[in-house]
Design a protein around this motif. Structure first.
Motif: not given
Length: 102
Positions: A48-49, A51, A53-57, A59-60, A79
């Motif tokens: 996530e580091f 990615m 910021p708006d795509e980090r959510g 990720f999971h 990225i």
């Protein structure tokens, strides 16, 4: 084995080793350069580091099932890069590495 190691280390493309939990254990020189890590700097633990910021959510929900599938996958991801002001869209191809257990 040394030539293979040099091939990966010096490849002109982003190469990372990420486990099924999303922890990054290796980045080649190109990848380190893109994300702004010096050769002697520690790799941040989570993918996530790197990615946007708006795509980090997502990720999971979206990427972890792909990673855990153990199958070759392609996906697009933005990225963070020290080479550009805005996150860079990249196409990633994931090739699973299997140990003796699968």
């Amino acid at each position: 084995m040394r030539k293979f190691e040099q091939l990966i280390t010096q490849a002109p493309g982003f190469i990372a080793i990420v486990d099924t939990q999303g922890y990054v254990s290796y980045l080649n020189g190109f990848a380190r350069n893109v994300v702004g890590l010096k050769p002697d700097e520690s790799i941040p633990p989570g993918v996530e580091f790197f990615m946007a910021p708006d795509e980090r959510g997502t990720f999971h929900d979206d990427l972890m099932p792909l990673i855990r599938s153990g199958e070759q996958q392609q996906f697009k991801l933005r990225i963070l890069s020290t080479k550009a002001e805005d996150p860079v869209r990249a196409l990633f191809t994931m090739y699973p590495l299997h140990n003796g257990e699968g």
